[in-house]
Design a protein around this motif. Structure first.
Motif, PDB file in Angstrom:
ATOM      1  N   ARG A  65      -2.722   9.436   5.572  1.00 21.50           N
ATOM      2  CA  ARG A  65      -2.849   8.543   4.411  1.00 21.50           C
ATOM      3  C   ARG A  65      -4.245   7.920   4.350  1.00 21.50           C
ATOM      4  NH1 ARG A  65       0.866   6.760   1.462  1.00 21.50           N
ATOM      5  NH2 ARG A  65       0.286   4.574   1.603  1.00 21.50           N
ATOM      6  N   HIS A  67      -6.614   8.264   2.419  1.00 22.24           N
ATOM      7  CA  HIS A  67      -7.128   7.859   1.103  1.00 22.24           C
ATOM      8  C   HIS A  67      -6.852   6.392   0.809  1.00 22.24           C
ATOM      9  CE1 HIS A  67      -2.906   8.684   0.564  1.00 22.24           C
ATOM     10  NE2 HIS A  67      -2.906   8.199  -0.660  1.00 22.24           N
ATOM     11  N   THR A  68      -5.836   5.825   1.458  1.00 20.05           N
ATOM     12  CA  THR A  68      -5.390   4.487   1.053  1.00 20.05           C
ATOM     13  C   THR A  68      -6.394   3.384   1.394  1.00 20.05           C
ATOM     14  OG1 THR A  68      -4.166   4.252   3.132  1.00 20.05           O
ATOM     15  CG2 THR A  68      -2.936   5.091   1.241  1.00 20.05           C
ATOM     16  N   LEU A  70      -9.694   3.893   0.953  1.00 13.35           N
ATOM     17  CA  LEU A  70     -10.927   4.220   0.229  1.00 13.35           C
ATOM     18  C   LEU A  70     -10.824   3.682  -1.200  1.00 13.35           C
ATOM     19  CD1 LEU A  70     -11.290   7.881   1.566  1.00 13.35           C
ATOM     20  CD2 LEU A  70     -12.180   5.749   2.543  1.00 13.35           C
TER      21      LEU A  70
ATOM     22  N   SER B 145      -3.067   5.191  -7.800  1.00 12.14           N
ATOM     23  CA  SER B 145      -3.139   5.092  -6.348  1.00 12.14           C
ATOM     24  C   SER B 145      -3.471   3.672  -5.889  1.00 12.14           C
ATOM     25  CB  SER B 145      -4.191   6.073  -5.823  1.00 12.14           C
ATOM     26  OG  SER B 145      -4.259   6.029  -4.423  1.00 12.14           O
ATOM     27  N   MET B 146      -3.970   2.843  -6.805  1.00  9.24           N
ATOM     28  CA  MET B 146      -4.357   1.479  -6.426  1.00  9.24           C
ATOM     29  C   MET B 146      -3.553   0.423  -7.165  1.00  9.24           C
ATOM     30  SD  MET B 146      -8.476   1.723  -6.316  1.00  9.24           S
ATOM     31  CE  MET B 146      -9.315   3.230  -5.889  1.00  9.24           C
ATOM     32  N   GLN B 149      -1.435  -2.274  -5.154  1.00  4.23           N
ATOM     33  CA  GLN B 149      -2.258  -3.199  -4.372  1.00  4.23           C
ATOM     34  C   GLN B 149      -3.001  -4.158  -5.299  1.00  4.23           C
ATOM     35  OE1 GLN B 149      -3.906   0.229  -2.693  1.00  4.23           O
ATOM     36  NE2 GLN B 149      -3.225  -0.207  -0.605  1.00  4.23           N
ATOM     37  N   ARG B 173      -9.927  -7.781  -2.365  1.00  3.24           N
ATOM     38  CA  ARG B 173     -10.335  -6.393  -2.189  1.00  3.24           C
ATOM     39  C   ARG B 173     -10.789  -5.793  -3.520  1.00  3.24           C
ATOM     40  NH1 ARG B 173      -6.142  -2.003   0.474  1.00  3.24           N
ATOM     41  NH2 ARG B 173      -7.364  -0.114   0.080  1.00  3.24           N
ATOM     42  N   GLU B 295       5.568   5.938  -1.483  1.00  5.36           N
ATOM     43  CA  GLU B 295       6.167   6.991  -0.657  1.00  5.36           C
ATOM     44  C   GLU B 295       7.539   6.570  -0.145  1.00  5.36           C
ATOM     45  OE1 GLU B 295       3.432   8.612   2.214  1.00  5.36           O
ATOM     46  OE2 GLU B 295       2.114   9.357   0.619  1.00  5.36           O
TER      47      GLU B 295
END
Lengths: 260, 426
Positions: A65, A67-68, A70, B145-146, B149, B173, B295
């Motif tokens: 994992r 990529h998490t 980056l 993907s972000m 978060q 972040r 996931e």
């Protein structure tokens, strides 16, 4: 096909797979969209004449994992550079496809002295609104195999779980590869790579599948016009976006002759 | 229990052949279908309907956020809520909600929600959804993907912006803001109640439990499909040692009340079939941006499919995926429990069963749906308020709703200039 040697290197705390096979001068390869959940004939063809080193990108099969952590393109470039250093690819010939070609181009642009010869199969990273690339993340599931390969069965075979694979973790790993690509390229695929292409000094071979449905072939000319060094474009007949999967022998021969 | 009146604000004039001629109601729905002058009338009807529901005595009126969406005309629910703050007096205003990761900086949410809370005299319920894939990843281009978060970080920023007394620097972040100091500050202290609409992910349940927020399951598929999700939620609460206070939860339900079941079928079939046929016609290519579903949720989804568990239609599935397998004829819609219909007594009985079996103290009711016109909507709303609500209001009276707005005292409130009282005008 025989199995490659499998090593792992640490990238940001993630154990990242590096395949190695063959003998002779080192040639690196970075995989394309979806990554490589299994060893493929294309890599065997390269290994017939070269020491092939295949590091997994973070988040791609073999990349855990990674990529998490980056969050920016700079993070990605530094992670891939770390991977190059730890895999023994600094100063070597470098090839890549799709996502991996984009990262290979970044390596050659940011560290121009550290890539000997470069071969790029349909790299992502540019977006021209007059001829936009396809959106690989806005597809009906059934359409993806035919988008990635001219022969959809080739993609399906790459992604089918091998005997004994974990039936829950395997599909999650394939989604993770798509997520990792999305993390780099969402939403347009435009990483501003065009700004950095003029820094590339390595002689560069641009390979394009004749039937690439992701990156229109017009991008070969756009990239060629921006490259700093010598370059040449070849079209691989009968191949789709991931030409190395559709036509492994032709793609390997083109790369081997360019880097010989 | 709390009975809340929810409006999605669907465009009511999608063509009959919408499913055949157009790929999707969401993301790339064609602009030729949108007539601004017709939409002028729709918006004003919808806002009338929300105000009418407040007049009829519903505990709250609810609005939500969607983008590039033919069944949800509220890219900014805050605009509607600010108007409702002026045109209602005692009803809670539930903004369900602002998709935190879409606001840059997220401080904007802290500010606008504080404005609504102040204008309304402390009646705001602050909803914090992640947002659907269609809204967030496609229409608004956020990286899947972000997204989560970013959502969690934006939440932290908003909560600090509401509560910290001094100007502070937020060194996140994804968000860095050197000087955070919002004006106005919310009336409700330490902050307005926070409600979180979510799918069936364990991560969201745990987070709601940890933060003591209300978890809302806003599905269009009614109580039968919602059962497995709410059971999962309560099992997780039990595991975490939380009580079974039904006010920890919210649930969305479509309802059509008539003089009889047949009357209800006659009144609401067209609108229900319009909603489930046209409004949920979403191209599956917008369903699954990779990374949107965690996931952990993917794993739970695959496992429940393998086990053929009741919640396999929910677990690990995105909104778009769920929409792909929807009944579209009135019989299927009613049989599956998407829409509850009947006489007032029949509806009350079914809703009581829903509330008790799902253990939900906040029922969000869609009494306008699809292309239902204002007249029918008013009929449904009034009949529910007069004949159904009294049969249910006493439910769960043994529990305290710790997640309900605490408005300022009546005698300190601003006097709002008179506007046309809708009930009196009838």
């Amino acid at each position: 096909m025989s199995a490659p040697e499998e090593l792992t290197v640490d990238v940001n705390g993630f154990q990242t797979r590096v395949w190695r096979k063959g003998s002779g001068p080192v040639l690196g390869f970075i995989a394309g969209y979806g990554g490589l959940p299994r060893w493929v004939p294309f890599l065997d063809h390269l290994a017939e004449r070269r020491t092939v080193i295949v590091p997994s990108l973070p988040g791609f099969p073999g990349g855990e994992r990674g990529h998490t952590v980056l969050d920016s393109h700079l993070d990605w470039i530094v992670a891939v550079r770390t991977l190059m250093e730890k895999s023994g690819l600094v100063g070597a010939d470098l090839a890549g496809s799709s996502v991996g070609a984009s990262m290979a181009a970044e390596m050659a642009a940011v560290w121009p002295a550290d890539v000997r010869r470069l071969a790029l199969i349909a790299p992502l990273g540019l977006y021209d609104e007059t001829d936009p690339p396809a959106d690989p993340w806005a597809q009906r599931a059934d359409d993806v195999p035919g988008l990635m390969c001219a022969d959809p069965e080739v993609w399906k075979a790459l992604k089918a779980p091998p005997e004994g694979a974990n039936s829950i973790e395997w599909p999650i790993e394939q989604v993770r590869a798509n997520e990792a690509a999305a993390r780099i390229f969402w939403p347009m695929g435009n990483t501003q790579l065009a700004k950095r292409l003029p820094r590339i000094a390595a002689p560069t071979l641009l390979l394009w599948g004749e039937h690439d449905r992701v990156m229109p072939r017009s991008y070969a000319a756009r990239i060629g016009a921006l490259l700093g060094g010598r370059h040449e474009t070849r079209v691989i007949g009968g191949a789709g976006h991931l030409a190395e999967l559709d036509r492994p022998r032709e793609a390997a021969d083109a790369i081997l002759s360019w880097t010989s | 229990m709390k009975l809340m009146w929810f409006h999605l604000m669907p465009y009511t004039e999608l063509p009959d052949d919408f499913r055949q001629r157009h790929p999707s109601v969401w993301v790339d729905i064609h602009s030729e279908l949108f007539d601004p002058k017709r939409a002028h009338l729709m918006y004003n009807d919808f806002m009338d309907e929300l105000e009418y529901a407040a007049d009829c005595g519903f505990d709250a009126i609810c609005v939500n956020e969607h983008h590039s969406n033919g069944y949800g005309l509220m890219p900014s629910p805050n605009l509607i809520a600010s108007s409702l703050a002026r045109r209602t007096t005692n009803t809670a205003l539930c903004v369900m909600g602002n998709s935190l990761a879409l606001y840059n900086p997220p401080t904007r949410v802290a500010e606008e929600f504080a404005m609504i809370d102040v204008i309304s005299g402390g009646r705001l319920i602050a909803g914090f959804p992640v947002g659907t894939p269609m809204d967030t990843c496609y229409a608004y281009g956020q990286n899947p993907s972000m997204l989560r978060q970013r959502y969690l970080e934006a939440h932290d920023l908003v909560m600090r912006a509401w509560q910290e007394k001094e100007t502070f620097a937020f060194n996140g972040r994804f968000n860095q803001q050197r000087y955070v100091n919002i004006w106005p500050r919310p009336i409700q202290q330490p902050h307005p109640p926070v409600w979180v609409p979510g799918g069936g992910s364990v991560e969201t349940w745990r987070w709601c439990a940890e933060m003591e927020y209300v978890y809302c399951y806003l599905s269009y598929y009614g109580y039968k499909a919602g059962r497995a999700t709410m059971d999962g939620f309560w099992n997780e609460m039990a595991r975490l040692g939380k009580d079974r206070n039904p006010y920890r939860a919210g649930f969305l339900q479509f309802v059509g009340v008539g003089e009889s079941r047949q009357h209800a079928l006659d009144l609401y079939s067209e609108a229900a079939e319009y909603f489930y046929g046209r409004c949920l016609h979403v191209d599956p290519k917008w369903a699954t941006p990779p990374g949107y579903t965690s996931e952990g949720s993917q794993r739970a989804g695959i496992e429940s499919q393998v086990k053929q568990a009741a919640d396999s239609i929910v677990r690990g599935k995105s909104t778009g995926e769920r929409m792909a397998a929807t009944a579209r004829d009135m019989k299927g819609i009613v049989d599956n429990g998407y829409v509850i219909i009947g006489s007032p007594d029949e509806v009350a009985e079914q809703l009581r069963e829903v509330a008790v079996t799902l253990n939900v103290g906040h029922l969000m009711l869609l009494l306008q749906f699809g292309n239902m016109n204002k007249e029918v909507c008013r009929f449904n709303t009034k009949l529910f308020a007069d004949k159904v609500k009294p049969l249910l209001s006493g439910l769960f009276s043994e529990w305290e709703d710790r997640w309900w707005p605490k408005p300022m005292e009546d005698n300190l409130r601003a006097e709002i200039p008179a506007f046309l009282p809708k009930l009196a005008a009838e």
